[in-house]
Design a protein around this motif. Structure first.
Motif, PDB file in Angstrom:
ATOM      1  N   SER A  31       0.804  -1.218   0.000  1.00  0.00           N
ATOM      2  CA  SER A  31       0.000   0.000   0.000  1.00  0.00           C
ATOM      3  C   SER A  31       0.837   1.269   0.000  1.00  0.00           C
ATOM      4  O   SER A  31       0.385   2.319  -0.457  1.00  0.00           O
ATOM      5  CB  SER A  31      -0.936   0.016   1.222  1.00  0.00           C
ATOM      6  N   VAL A  32       2.069   1.190   0.541  1.00  0.00           N
ATOM      7  CA  VAL A  32       2.945   2.367   0.556  1.00  0.00           C
ATOM      8  C   VAL A  32       3.038   2.972  -0.844  1.00  0.00           C
ATOM      9  O   VAL A  32       2.964   4.187  -1.025  1.00  0.00           O
ATOM     10  CB  VAL A  32       4.351   1.989   1.084  1.00  0.00           C
ATOM     11  N   GLU A  33       3.212   2.126  -1.851  1.00  0.00           N
ATOM     12  CA  GLU A  33       3.356   2.607  -3.222  1.00  0.00           C
ATOM     13  C   GLU A  33       2.039   2.580  -3.981  1.00  0.00           C
ATOM     14  O   GLU A  33       1.772   3.409  -4.826  1.00  0.00           O
ATOM     15  CB  GLU A  33       4.386   1.731  -3.959  1.00  0.00           C
ATOM     16  N   PHE A  34       1.189   1.620  -3.649  1.00  0.00           N
ATOM     17  CA  PHE A  34       0.023   1.344  -4.495  1.00  0.00           C
ATOM     18  C   PHE A  34      -1.177   2.227  -4.183  1.00  0.00           C
ATOM     19  O   PHE A  34      -2.049   2.416  -5.032  1.00  0.00           O
ATOM     20  CB  PHE A  34      -0.350  -0.136  -4.331  1.00  0.00           C
ATOM     21  N   ASN A  35      -1.250   2.787  -2.987  1.00  0.00           N
ATOM     22  CA  ASN A  35      -2.415   3.601  -2.629  1.00  0.00           C
ATOM     23  C   ASN A  35      -2.625   4.769  -3.574  1.00  0.00           C
ATOM     24  O   ASN A  35      -3.753   5.198  -3.818  1.00  0.00           O
ATOM     25  CB  ASN A  35      -2.279   4.132  -1.194  1.00  0.00           C
ATOM     26  N   ARG A  36      -1.523   5.306  -4.136  1.00  0.00           N
ATOM     27  CA  ARG A  36      -1.652   6.451  -5.048  1.00  0.00           C
ATOM     28  C   ARG A  36      -2.458   6.077  -6.287  1.00  0.00           C
ATOM     29  O   ARG A  36      -3.274   6.863  -6.772  1.00  0.00           O
ATOM     30  CB  ARG A  36      -0.269   6.957  -5.436  1.00  0.00           C
ATOM     31  N   PHE A  37      -2.205   4.889  -6.816  1.00  0.00           N
ATOM     32  CA  PHE A  37      -2.964   4.447  -7.983  1.00  0.00           C
ATOM     33  C   PHE A  37      -4.421   4.204  -7.625  1.00  0.00           C
ATOM     34  O   PHE A  37      -5.327   4.554  -8.388  1.00  0.00           O
ATOM     35  CB  PHE A  37      -2.344   3.167  -8.571  1.00  0.00           C
ATOM     36  N   LEU A  38      -4.647   3.592  -6.473  1.00  0.00           N
ATOM     37  CA  LEU A  38      -6.028   3.345  -6.055  1.00  0.00           C
ATOM     38  C   LEU A  38      -6.797   4.653  -5.898  1.00  0.00           C
ATOM     39  O   LEU A  38      -7.945   4.775  -6.322  1.00  0.00           O
ATOM     40  CB  LEU A  38      -6.044   2.571  -4.732  1.00  0.00           C
ATOM     41  N   ASP A  39      -6.148   5.646  -5.299  1.00  0.00           N
ATOM     42  CA  ASP A  39      -6.807   6.934  -5.093  1.00  0.00           C
ATOM     43  C   ASP A  39      -7.086   7.626  -6.418  1.00  0.00           C
ATOM     44  O   ASP A  39      -8.156   8.207  -6.617  1.00  0.00           O
ATOM     45  CB  ASP A  39      -5.940   7.837  -4.206  1.00  0.00           C
ATOM     46  N   TYR A  40      -6.107   7.584  -7.318  1.00  0.00           N
ATOM     47  CA  TYR A  40      -6.259   8.293  -8.586  1.00  0.00           C
ATOM     48  C   TYR A  40      -7.336   7.663  -9.465  1.00  0.00           C
ATOM     49  O   TYR A  40      -8.116   8.365 -10.121  1.00  0.00           O
ATOM     50  CB  TYR A  40      -4.928   8.327  -9.328  1.00  0.00           C
TER      51      TYR A  40
END
Length: 579
Positions: free
Chosen positions: A423-432
């Motif tokens: 999630s450290v890296e992946f949350n940005r994609f999920l949010d976008y």
């Protein structure tokens, strides 16, 4: 495929080629090298860019040089500085074990004085761009009256770039006894004219199908509205995490705009176009070749002659004006038996060009749906996991920190630990990509149709003496009934206009106007603007007795000047204001 040892090449050449990592000949080399070595005649070779053409003509030419002869024996013409340098570098690598072979590249955009010094030392082979070559011939620093071999590499590109007159001048000054080798990706009428005028009964070799695209490249396109073109590009880049691509644009201004937007949105990109200085151009290309850049945004002219290995994608931000140019663009990927993709972002207005391109490359351009947010997130997640599996762990260095780390994270089980690290890296994609709209034209149109049908179900009746008008603005333009009434009164200058029901939707509004004044309202708004776009007002088409709908061909907002778009970074964080 046969090996280079089996083709009759000298041991010195075979040794140099094998040291470069090549053992077996590519198809164009297999066809061409024995022909040049065995027969003293002209040759036309048709093969896609990146199929090994430099070795196809370079190796046999090097083998047949007479090093005791002090004259320049071979002249190789290329369309661009980059290709000229690449050919010269390749020939120098091939001739590593051949004594007395001097290869001098001459091209524009570099010091002519340095090139003069190199030419004075003597050149067995000159690799040149047409303009700089003519300049040096006129200054009497180059004599091509005694050459035995002339190579026209990327002949179609040279003609596309307007070098026909230069080529005529150069060819007219070469001896009639020379051999001429013409290498080209396509065979347009202009190239055929050169072969008729300057070649004698040439042997023609075609690798693949004439004027066809390379079989290693898959071709497909996305259909989007013009305003969603950039969003589609971002989705393509996000869907292919390991992308290494050239994005082709029509104009210098668009090239710079797209590159700047990508950089500001967090992508590893830069621009290549005619407004850059040679130093800037060289800097960009150095970064791209060593993969410090993932995406190079370029015009056709600026990208001509670029020889970059291992491109995964070619992306047509706009389709080229000529179908033949598509072939040149797509030929930059899928080289050296590797697979590549040519992706086109196409608007409905451009869709008619698809058939012409398919006819030209003799391959199908498959229509695909634009990746959804869910698909992109899935691709990025598995890419991240894959990278984590392959990461090089320095156990010695990490070991000293491990006790503190384990103590800090002891309260989490394995599953929770994995979730948090991902999630450290992946949350940005999920949010976008959470709840992003569908920008595929077909899907978006279907979605709009369903919404239109839903909102028209409870359509209210319009009085017999009222006419429903369509206004090309909606709540996305921050209008409300009070503003619309004020706008009508101000524009018509007539307080007698009776206004009935007002239905405001996202980008359209329907207003009941008394029939006696409906045409007056339409006439009053002719040529009117609202917040920098032409405001369209017309009678709404009747769908059924008591309901109305948006006209079948909804008038688009025609901007008199471009609006400044809202500025977001790669993951949707707003970084500027819309004017």
């Amino acid at each position: 495929m046969i090996t280079f040892r089996e083709m009759g090449l000298s041991p010195e050449l075979v040794k140099a080629v094998e040291e470069l990592g090549f053992e077996r000949a590519m198809p164009v080399q297999e066809e061409t090298i024995p022909e040049i070595l065995s027969y003293d005649r002209d040759l036309i070779a048709l093969a896609q860019t990146g199929t090994g053409k430099t070795a196809a003509f370079g190796l046999p030419i090097l083998q047949q040089l007479d090093t005791l002869n002090k004259n320049t024996e071979a002249l190789i013409l290329s369309p661009t500085r980059e290709l000229c340098m690449q050919i010269a570098n390749d020939l120098q690598s091939y001739s590593k074990y051949l004594p007395g072979v001097s290869i001098v590249p001459v091209y524009g955009g570099a010091s002519i004085e340095n090139q003069k010094k190199e030419l004075k030392k003597g050149a067995k082979i000159i690799v040149a761009t047409p303009g700089r070559l003519l300049d040096l011939i006129r200054r009497k620093y180059i004599d091509i009256n005694h050459i035995t071999t002339l190579v026209l590499d990327e002949a179609d590109e040279m003609l596309d770039m307007g070098f026909k007159d230069d080529l005529d001048d150069i060819l007219a000054n070469t001896p009639a006894t020379k051999r001429t080798f013409l290498f080209s990706a396509t065979m347009p009428p202009e190239v055929e004219a050169i072969s008729r005028n300057y070649m004698t009964d040439p042997k023609e070799i075609t690798v693949g199908t004439k004027n066809s695209g390379t079989e290693n490249v898959s071709h497909f396109y996305y259909l989007v509205s013009a305003q969603n073109r950039y969003l589609a590009l971002k989705r393509v880049v996000d869907y292919y995490p390991r992308i290494y691509a050239i994005v082709f644009c029509k104009t210098k201004a668009e090239t710079q705009e797209v590159a700047t937007s990508l950089i500001q949105d967090g992508y590893n990109a830069d621009a290549l176009h005619g407004d850059l200085s040679q130093a800037q151009r060289d800097h960009v290309m150095r970064r791209f070749r060593c993969k410090n850049l993932q995406i190079l945004v370029a015009t056709d002219v600026a990208a001509r002659g670029l020889d970059v290995n291992n491109l995964t994608h070619v992306i047509n931000y706009n389709l080229p004006a000529e179908a033949e140019q598509y072939n040149h663009r797509s030929g930059r990927t899928g080289r050296a038996n590797k697979l590549g993709m040519a992706i086109s972002i196409v608007t409905p207005r451009e869709a008619g060009k698809i058939r012409k391109i398919e006819d030209n490359i003799k391959q199908e351009l498959k229509k695909e749906k634009i990746p959804t947010g869910q698909e992109i997130c899935e691709k990025q997640l598995f890419h991240m996991v894959d990278e984590m599996e392959k990461v090089n762990v320095n156990y010695t260095e990490i070991e000293s920190f491990l006790p503190v780390i384990l103590k800090k994270l002891a309260w989490m089980d394995k599953e929770e630990l994995i979730r948090r690290f991902v999630s450290v890296e992946f949350n940005r994609f999920l949010d976008y990509y959470r709840d992003v709209k569908d920008i595929d034209v077909a899907n978006a149109e279907e979605s709009r149709k369903k919404k239109r049908e839903e909102r028209e179900k409870p359509a209210r009746k319009t009085s017999a003496n009222m006419t429903r008008l369509y206004f090309g603005l909606g709540y996305c333009d921050r209008v409300n009934p009070q503003r619309l009434i004020a706008l009508i009164n101000e524009t018509t200058q007539n307080r007698d206009v009776k206004i009935g029901k007002i239905d405001i939707f996202e980008d359209e509004t329907y207003i009941d106007i008394d029939s006696d004044h409906a045409q007056e309202v339409i006439n009053s708004f002719e040529g009117a603007t609202y917040k920098n776009f032409d405001l369209v007002v017309k009678i709404a088409k009747r769908q059924q007795k008591d309901s109305f709908h948006k006209p079948a061909s909804s008038p688009a907002k025609t901007h008199k000047k471009a609006k400044e778009k809202p500025f977001y970074d790669r993951f949707g964080k707003k970084k500027g204001k819309r004017k």
